[in-house]
Design a protein around this motif. Structure first.
Motif, short mmCIF file in Angstrom:
data_model
loop_
_atom_site.label_atom_id
_atom_site.label_comp_id
_atom_site.label_asym_id
_atom_site.label_seq_id
_atom_site.Cartn_x
_atom_site.Cartn_y
_atom_site.Cartn_z
N PHE A 143 1.94 43.28 -43.07
CA PHE A 143 2.21 42.22 -42.10
C PHE A 143 2.41 40.92 -42.86
O PHE A 143 1.52 40.49 -43.61
CB PHE A 143 1.07 42.05 -41.08
N HIS A 144 3.57 40.28 -42.64
CA HIS A 144 3.87 39.05 -43.37
C HIS A 144 4.29 37.89 -42.47
O HIS A 144 4.62 36.82 -42.98
CB HIS A 144 4.96 39.33 -44.41
N THR A 154 7.73 43.43 -42.61
CA THR A 154 6.52 43.81 -41.88
C THR A 154 6.67 45.23 -41.38
O THR A 154 7.76 45.64 -40.97
CB THR A 154 6.27 42.83 -40.72
#
Length: 420
Positions: A143-144, A154
């Protein structure tokens, strides 16, 4: 805890359906101090959420609050774009002297927009500019962020679907132990890089979290991270470490990658950087990568001077003598012992984590949501993580006391028992 039904009408009728955390915690919060929040009826909640990791020093930390109030009361600059200000100078000097130099890190400091996803967008954009390539490799369950570039790297299908358009130029690879140790590290990744028929465009960079927070508290081994750094060096790819949630001491050291002994090319930092919950992020990179043209990447709110003030105060107060890291690791040992006991008493339960980020897992994915709901009723704030919300996530403030830690862990154990 006896609960009266709060008046949530203005939220349910006027606010968008996109709201989420408030659904799991159906009350109206009014004030907070340290590790506790209080709702408008005076009920107290022990906070093992810490603003999704944005409040490592607790709510309304008095040292940071005093510095902020003093700055505002003397009419210090609040909005400064990328202008030079006394608050920015003080932060840069403190960050250099307290964080970078003691760790032997030579990074240029970039102020993108104030959120974590802004820092990731800047990192991806810079990597592509430096290498002249489009592809970025990320990892399963990563998750970014929620902006388009960050979503493209992500893993979560639900969040990716919200983009409404194809998310391109990102290629996922297996995170550490994704295949349960059945294959050697990076065997698929390196084979694709070596094979001209693989269809993988040569990546500009690889982006990784050392501990995947939203992905389910998946902890990368130090040797895996070292192997990844070596792979990037051998194949002319930049290594980006996303330290937005796990940085600022969450795993013990200020940067989560320190344990592995690696030096990423680019690092993103946000969340607890301001220490006070004020929006603030950095993109750090090696000096030779600083090929930006003036104004090539900018943003109206990248000069959040009040956040500079509280960030400087946090670094001075907590990171000059090594005690913060020792305390975090000690509280982590306390947490691990309690989770070990909980899992020993419940079949199908497991745990994983580092420092003061831990996850409690169950064979039945629905258990995590039930446990968090019961914990809230008992006065403890917890959230879930993982692609199916199958992990109970513990993220207390780093300043939590041993007594507060015990209090929360006892409530957690009770919630687990009462939802079995």
């Amino acid at each position: 805890m006896t609960m009266t039904q709060p008046d949530l009408s203005v939220f349910t009728t006027l606010e968008s359906e996109v709201r989420s955390y408030c659904r799991g915690w159906p009350t109206v919060f009014d004030r907070a101090q340290g590790s506790y929040l209080y709702d408008e009826d005076g009920h107290r909640y022990l906070d093992f959420f810490a603003g999704a990791g944005s409040l490592n020093y607790g709510h309304n930390n008095p040292v940071l609050k005093r510095a902020l109030l003093d700055y505002l009361e003397r009419d210090g600059i609040t909005h400064g774009l990328d202008m030079s200000t006394t608050a920015k100078r003080a932060f840069l000097e403190t960050f250099r002297d307290v964080v970078l130099r003691p760790r032997g890190l030579d990074y240029k400091v970039m102020f993108p927009g104030p959120t974590g996803t802004n820092a990731v967008e800047a990192a991806l954009k810079l990597a592509r500019k430096v290498k002249g390539r489009e592809s970025i490799v990320s990892f399963t369950n990563a998750f970014h962020g929620m902006s388009l570039g960050a979503l493209a790297v992500t893993g979560n299908a639900f969040k990716r679907a919200g983009a409404g358009i194809p998310l391109v130029h990102g290629t996922p690879m297996p995170f550490d132990d994704y295949l349960d140790g059945r294959t050697p590290d990076f065997i698929w990744f390196e084979r694709l890089l070596q094979d001209s028929g693989s269809g993988l465009n040569k990546p500009a960079a690889v982006i990784v979290e050392t501990v995947q927070g939203e992905g389910g508290i998946n902890v990368a081994r130090a040797e895996w991270l070292r192997g990844l750094a070596d792979l990037c060096a051998r194949h002319d790819m930049l290594l980006i470490v996303d330290d937005i949630q796990m940085g600022c001491g969450r795993t013990g050291p200020f940067f989560s990658f320190e344990e592995a002994g690696i030096v990423p090319d680019i690092v993103t930092v946000s969340k607890s950087l301001s220490g006070y919950g004020l929006p603030f992020s950095l993109t750090l990179f090696k000096p030779e990568l600083d090929i930006w043209e003036p104004g090539e990447h900018n943003g109206t709110f990248r000069g959040n001077n009040p956040a500079f003030v509280t960030a400087s105060a946090a670094l001075d107060a907590y990171w000059t003598d090594g005690q913060m890291e020792k305390q975090t690791l000690s509280r982590g040992e306390q947490t691990e012992a309690a989770l070990r006991q909980i899992t020993a008493e419940h079949a199908g339960a497991g745990y994983r984590g580092r420092g003061l980020v831990w996850g409690l897992t169950f064979d039945d994915p629905a258990r995590a949501t039930d446990i968090c709901r019961r914990a809230f009723e008992l006065g403890l704030l917890l959230e879930t993580s993982g692609p199916q919300s199958e992990v109970v996530k513990l993220l207390p403030a780093l300043t939590v006391s041993p007594e507060e830690m015990d209090e929360g862990l006892l409530v957690l154990a009770r919630a687990v028992r009462e939802t079995a």
